[in-house]
Scaffold this motif. Structure first.
Motif, PDB file in Angstrom:
ATOM      1  N   VAL A 188       0.846  -1.190   0.000  1.00  0.00           N
ATOM      2  CA  VAL A 188       0.000   0.000   0.000  1.00  0.00           C
ATOM      3  C   VAL A 188       0.884   1.244   0.000  1.00  0.00           C
ATOM      4  CG1 VAL A 188      -1.903   1.209   1.125  1.00  0.00           C
ATOM      5  CG2 VAL A 188      -1.705  -1.272   1.357  1.00  0.00           C
ATOM      6  N   ASP A 189       0.526   2.230  -0.832  1.00  0.00           N
ATOM      7  CA  ASP A 189       1.233   3.502  -0.883  1.00  0.00           C
ATOM      8  C   ASP A 189       0.366   4.605  -0.269  1.00  0.00           C
ATOM      9  OD1 ASP A 189       3.558   2.599  -2.193  1.00  0.00           O
ATOM     10  OD2 ASP A 189       2.500   2.617  -4.112  1.00  0.00           O
ATOM     11  N   PHE A 190       1.007   5.450   0.527  1.00  0.00           N
ATOM     12  CA  PHE A 190       0.357   6.615   1.104  1.00  0.00           C
ATOM     13  C   PHE A 190       1.193   7.842   0.755  1.00  0.00           C
ATOM     14  CE2 PHE A 190      -0.516   2.989   3.827  1.00  0.00           C
ATOM     15  CZ  PHE A 190      -1.887   3.058   4.008  1.00  0.00           C
ATOM     16  N   ASP A 191       0.547   8.977   0.542  1.00  0.00           N
ATOM     17  CA  ASP A 191       1.308  10.190   0.308  1.00  0.00           C
ATOM     18  C   ASP A 191       0.524  11.396   0.817  1.00  0.00           C
ATOM     19  OD1 ASP A 191      -0.632  10.026  -1.739  1.00  0.00           O
ATOM     20  OD2 ASP A 191       0.541  11.341  -3.012  1.00  0.00           O
ATOM     21  N   GLY A 192       1.275  12.481   1.083  1.00  0.00           N
ATOM     22  CA  GLY A 192       0.640  13.680   1.597  1.00  0.00           C
ATOM     23  C   GLY A 192       1.657  14.689   2.082  1.00  0.00           C
ATOM     24  N   ALA A 193       1.192  15.627   2.883  1.00  0.00           N
ATOM     25  CA  ALA A 193       2.030  16.730   3.350  1.00  0.00           C
ATOM     26  C   ALA A 193       2.851  16.330   4.573  1.00  0.00           C
ATOM     27  CB  ALA A 193       1.157  17.940   3.687  1.00  0.00           C
ATOM     28  N   SER A 194       3.962  17.017   4.745  1.00  0.00           N
ATOM     29  CA  SER A 194       4.789  16.866   5.941  1.00  0.00           C
ATOM     30  C   SER A 194       5.256  18.246   6.391  1.00  0.00           C
ATOM     31  CB  SER A 194       5.987  15.948   5.685  1.00  0.00           C
ATOM     32  OG  SER A 194       6.772  16.423   4.614  1.00  0.00           O
ATOM     33  N   PHE A 195       5.501  18.378   7.688  1.00  0.00           N
ATOM     34  CA  PHE A 195       5.961  19.649   8.237  1.00  0.00           C
ATOM     35  C   PHE A 195       6.712  19.370   9.531  1.00  0.00           C
ATOM     36  CE2 PHE A 195       1.631  18.732   9.478  1.00  0.00           C
ATOM     37  CZ  PHE A 195       1.640  18.863  10.860  1.00  0.00           C
ATOM     38  N   GLY A 196       7.584  20.312   9.922  1.00  0.00           N
ATOM     39  CA  GLY A 196       8.351  20.076  11.130  1.00  0.00           C
ATOM     40  C   GLY A 196       9.255  21.229  11.490  1.00  0.00           C
TER      41      GLY A 196
END
Length: 199
Positions: free
Chosen positions: A144-152
């Motif tokens: 399964v592939d998941f994708d989206g935003a990241s921040f830190g």
């Protein structure tokens, strides 16, 4: 039962404070390329899946995560900005469901980051905004592939022209669909200690 990484979190917080306040004899030059390795630990991980109107929630527990990264940054005055790619491979991720079931899988991460920071001398504090892709490979063969935003947020300390030590918190907010057509949201946060060579 796995121990929670309490000591790792305390060490991370201490490292951030020390690097941010270490005295500087002058201004470091943050411009240029860099590459290195990081050792991280998941601080929280959760999947919410919508299955025929019912929402299943599960949590993750992981071993330490080793990753490689590289990037380039430019300094203008006290402002530093640039881009970075980070790749990680994580084995033996334990997923625990509300009904008590468990699932183990391997995961791969690709994080594309835009970074903007402020020069404190030989220390730099910075923010991260980017895109993350997560691939989960279950033992049963499901991929399964998941994708989206990241921040830190992060902090770096430049010991000399070649070596930088840093610490970074990164939150990923991703979505995907499994082989059964079930939509899922995956939130995965990590704390990491990073070491890089500058060139």
């Amino acid at each position: 039962m796995k121990k929670k990484p309490i000591s790792f979190k305390n060490s991370f917080a201490t490292t951030c404070l020390l690097m941010a306040w270490l005295p500087s004899a002058g201004l470091a030059d943050w411009s240029g390329g860099y590459a290195g390795l990081s050792l991280g630990q998941s601080t929280s991980g959760e999947m919410s899946a919508d299955d025929e109107g019912f929402t299943d929630v599960s949590t993750f527990e992981t071993d330490p995560i080793l990753s490689a990264f590289g990037g380039y940054q430019i300094q203008q005055g006290l402002i530093i900005y640039g881009g970075e790619i980070e790749i990680a491979r994580q084995t033996n991720v334990d997923q625990r469901f509300d009904d008590g079931d468990e699932l183990s899988f391997d995961a791969s991460f690709i994080d594309l980051k835009a970074r903007a920071g402020y020069d404190l001398g030989y220390s730099m504090v910075y923010g991260v905004l980017g895109y993350s892709q997560v691939n989960a490979e279950a033992a049963a063969g499901e991929d399964v592939d998941f994708d989206g935003a990241s921040f830190g947020l992060g902090v770096d300390y430049q010991f000399n022209d070649q070596f930088t030590l840093g610490a970074e918190y990164l939150a990923r907010r991703t979505t995907g669909t499994n082989d059964d057509g079930i939509d899922a949201d995956v939130d995965f946060d990590t704390l990491a200690v990073r070491a890089s060579f500058n060139f």
